[in-house]
Design a protein around this motif. Structure first.
Motif, PDB file in Angstrom:
ATOM      1  N   MET A 118      14.426 -98.327   8.520  1.00 23.17           N
ATOM      2  CA  MET A 118      15.282 -99.080   7.609  1.00 23.17           C
ATOM      3  C   MET A 118      15.127 -98.556   6.182  1.00 23.17           C
ATOM      4  SD  MET A 118      17.506-101.460   7.038  1.00 23.17           S
ATOM      5  CE  MET A 118      17.537-102.663   8.337  1.00 23.17           C
ATOM      6  N   PHE A 119      13.905 -98.317   5.766  1.00 23.56           N
ATOM      7  CA  PHE A 119      13.638 -97.795   4.424  1.00 23.56           C
ATOM      8  C   PHE A 119      14.318 -96.441   4.228  1.00 23.56           C
ATOM      9  CE2 PHE A 119      10.950 -95.084   1.738  1.00 23.56           C
ATOM     10  CZ  PHE A 119      10.961 -95.798   0.553  1.00 23.56           C
ATOM     11  N   VAL A 120      14.133 -95.538   5.168  1.00 24.33           N
ATOM     12  CA  VAL A 120      14.732 -94.197   5.075  1.00 24.33           C
ATOM     13  C   VAL A 120      16.255 -94.309   5.065  1.00 24.33           C
ATOM     14  CG1 VAL A 120      15.038 -92.015   6.329  1.00 24.33           C
ATOM     15  CG2 VAL A 120      12.751 -92.994   6.042  1.00 24.33           C
ATOM     16  N   ARG A 121      16.783 -95.148   5.910  1.00 23.71           N
ATOM     17  CA  ARG A 121      18.238 -95.334   5.990  1.00 23.71           C
ATOM     18  C   ARG A 121      18.803 -95.814   4.664  1.00 23.71           C
ATOM     19  NH1 ARG A 121      21.086 -99.312  10.433  1.00 23.71           N
ATOM     20  NH2 ARG A 121      23.240 -98.899   9.839  1.00 23.71           N
ATOM     21  N   ILE A 122      18.164 -96.806   4.060  1.00 24.24           N
ATOM     22  CA  ILE A 122      18.660 -97.338   2.792  1.00 24.24           C
ATOM     23  C   ILE A 122      18.485 -96.324   1.670  1.00 24.24           C
ATOM     24  CG2 ILE A 122      18.238 -99.116   1.035  1.00 24.24           C
ATOM     25  CD1 ILE A 122      18.025-101.109   3.369  1.00 24.24           C
ATOM     26  N   CYS A 123      17.390 -95.595   1.667  1.00 22.48           N
ATOM     27  CA  CYS A 123      17.223 -94.538   0.657  1.00 22.48           C
ATOM     28  C   CYS A 123      18.348 -93.506   0.764  1.00 22.48           C
ATOM     29  CB  CYS A 123      15.863 -93.856   0.796  1.00 22.48           C
ATOM     30  SG  CYS A 123      14.491 -94.834   0.157  1.00 22.48           S
ATOM     31  N   LYS A 124      18.721 -93.147   1.978  1.00 15.53           N
ATOM     32  CA  LYS A 124      19.820 -92.191   2.171  1.00 15.53           C
ATOM     33  C   LYS A 124      21.140 -92.769   1.686  1.00 15.53           C
ATOM     34  CE  LYS A 124      17.913 -89.444   5.924  1.00 15.53           C
ATOM     35  NZ  LYS A 124      18.008 -89.066   7.328  1.00 15.53           N
ATOM     36  N   ILE A 125      21.418 -94.010   2.037  1.00 14.11           N
ATOM     37  CA  ILE A 125      22.660 -94.650   1.609  1.00 14.11           C
ATOM     38  C   ILE A 125      22.746 -94.686   0.077  1.00 14.11           C
ATOM     39  CG2 ILE A 125      23.923 -96.841   1.526  1.00 14.11           C
ATOM     40  CD1 ILE A 125      22.822 -97.392   4.383  1.00 14.11           C
ATOM     41  N   LEU A 126      21.634 -94.984  -0.577  1.00 18.06           N
ATOM     42  CA  LEU A 126      21.610 -95.108  -2.036  1.00 18.06           C
ATOM     43  C   LEU A 126      21.362 -93.776  -2.737  1.00 18.06           C
ATOM     44  CD1 LEU A 126      19.605 -98.438  -2.473  1.00 18.06           C
ATOM     45  CD2 LEU A 126      22.053 -98.103  -2.050  1.00 18.06           C
ATOM     46  N   ASN A 127      21.216 -92.713  -1.939  1.00 15.63           N
ATOM     47  CA  ASN A 127      20.955 -91.374  -2.473  1.00 15.63           C
ATOM     48  C   ASN A 127      19.683 -91.348  -3.327  1.00 15.63           C
ATOM     49  OD1 ASN A 127      21.562 -88.641  -2.618  1.00 15.63           O
ATOM     50  ND2 ASN A 127      22.709 -88.888  -4.529  1.00 15.63           N
ATOM     51  N   ILE A 128      18.638 -91.954  -2.793  1.00 14.36           N
ATOM     52  CA  ILE A 128      17.339 -92.024  -3.458  1.00 14.36           C
ATOM     53  C   ILE A 128      16.392 -91.055  -2.758  1.00 14.36           C
ATOM     54  CG2 ILE A 128      15.358 -93.509  -4.007  1.00 14.36           C
ATOM     55  CD1 ILE A 128      17.936 -94.324  -5.465  1.00 14.36           C
ATOM     56  N   CYS A 129      15.750 -90.198  -3.538  1.00 14.40           N
ATOM     57  CA  CYS A 129      14.783 -89.265  -2.967  1.00 14.40           C
ATOM     58  C   CYS A 129      13.368 -89.702  -3.352  1.00 14.40           C
ATOM     59  CB  CYS A 129      15.066 -87.838  -3.408  1.00 14.40           C
ATOM     60  SG  CYS A 129      14.951 -87.582  -5.179  1.00 14.40           S
ATOM     61  N   GLU A 130      12.402 -89.065  -2.728  1.00 16.55           N
ATOM     62  CA  GLU A 130      11.000 -89.438  -2.937  1.00 16.55           C
ATOM     63  C   GLU A 130      10.600 -89.385  -4.406  1.00 16.55           C
ATOM     64  OE1 GLU A 130       6.597 -88.016  -1.408  1.00 16.55           O
ATOM     65  OE2 GLU A 130       8.360 -87.460  -0.237  1.00 16.55           O
ATOM     66  N   GLU A 131      11.087 -88.390  -5.131  1.00 11.59           N
ATOM     67  CA  GLU A 131      10.731 -88.262  -6.554  1.00 11.59           C
ATOM     68  C   GLU A 131      11.217 -89.467  -7.376  1.00 11.59           C
ATOM     69  OE1 GLU A 131      12.665 -85.410  -5.149  1.00 11.59           O
ATOM     70  OE2 GLU A 131      10.692 -84.925  -4.325  1.00 11.59           O
ATOM     71  N   ASP A 132      12.338 -90.062  -6.949  1.00 11.23           N
ATOM     72  CA  ASP A 132      12.863 -91.239  -7.663  1.00 11.23           C
ATOM     73  C   ASP A 132      11.931 -92.428  -7.556  1.00 11.23           C
ATOM     74  OD1 ASP A 132      15.245 -89.872  -8.321  1.00 11.23           O
ATOM     75  OD2 ASP A 132      16.183 -90.485  -6.434  1.00 11.23           O
ATOM     76  N   LEU A 133      11.058 -92.423  -6.548  1.00 11.73           N
ATOM     77  CA  LEU A 133      10.160 -93.553  -6.314  1.00 11.73           C
ATOM     78  C   LEU A 133       8.783 -93.360  -6.917  1.00 11.73           C
ATOM     79  CD1 LEU A 133      11.109 -94.291  -2.609  1.00 11.73           C
ATOM     80  CD2 LEU A 133      12.021 -95.336  -4.692  1.00 11.73           C
ATOM     81  N   ASN A 134       8.534 -92.193  -7.493  1.00 11.56           N
ATOM     82  CA  ASN A 134       7.239 -91.946  -8.114  1.00 11.56           C
ATOM     83  C   ASN A 134       7.056 -92.861  -9.314  1.00 11.56           C
ATOM     84  OD1 ASN A 134       6.589 -89.919  -6.311  1.00 11.56           O
ATOM     85  ND2 ASN A 134       7.390 -88.309  -7.613  1.00 11.56           N
ATOM     86  N   TYR A 135       5.848 -93.353  -9.452  1.00 17.24           N
ATOM     87  CA  TYR A 135       5.517 -94.172 -10.622  1.00 17.24           C
ATOM     88  C   TYR A 135       5.237 -93.231 -11.767  1.00 17.24           C
ATOM     89  CZ  TYR A 135       4.990 -98.075  -7.406  1.00 17.24           C
ATOM     90  OH  TYR A 135       5.220 -99.056  -6.472  1.00 17.24           O
ATOM     91  N   ALA A 136       5.884 -93.467 -12.887  1.00 21.10           N
ATOM     92  CA  ALA A 136       5.691 -92.580 -14.064  1.00 21.10           C
ATOM     93  C   ALA A 136       4.822 -93.239 -15.094  1.00 21.10           C
ATOM     94  CB  ALA A 136       7.038 -92.230 -14.657  1.00 21.10           C
TER      95      ALA A 136
END
Length: 136
Positions: A118-136
């Motif tokens: 579900m997480f991977v599916r929603i990330c794909k739908i929203l065009n979110i990649c792993e780098e977008d989730l990194n804490y800065a």
């Protein structure tokens, strides 16, 4: 400022990271169920947030899915189990556990796989990649 849908996905990812560490432990399958439910819930709330929909104060996965256009064929039983286990999985006793008691390790892996998918599916739908989730 980080957008709220990213924060929801970060929180879901945190649950998945924890799950990856505990997935093989047969003594805490109820906690695997709980964190799986949480990862799915947070992923769905990210989807709603991204689409400027109201994010309800509910923990019911089915209720959240019903607010989206995401199709979940063949998952009704699993969703119902996760919804049932949400609260009761965190407390001792048999209330709310599966009809045969605590989830098996096989159940726990199925919950984890569902949450991760579900997480991977929603990330794909929203065009979110792993780098977008990194804490800065």
């Amino acid at each position: 400022m980080v957008k709220m849908h990213i924060e929801w996905l970060r929180a879901a990812n945190d649950d998945l990271v924890l799950l990856a560490d505990i997935i093989a432990n047969p003594h805490i399958t109820h906690l695997i169920a709980f964190h799986s439910q949480q990862a799915v819930e947070k992923s769905l709330k990210a989807y709603l947030e991204y689409n400027n929909e109201e994010v309800p104060k509910t923990h019911k996965i089915q209720s959240l899915i019903d607010r989206t256009d995401i199709k979940m064929e063949g998952c009704d039983d699993l969703i119902q189990l996760l919804d049932t286990l949400y609260i009761e999985s965190r407390y001792p006793g048999d209330m709310g556990l599966l009809p045969y008691g605590k989830p098996t390790l096989e159940d726990a892996r199925e919950f984890y796989d569902f949450a991760n998918n579900m997480f991977v599916r929603i990330c794909k739908i929203l065009n979110i990649c792993e780098e977008d989730l990194n804490y800065a």
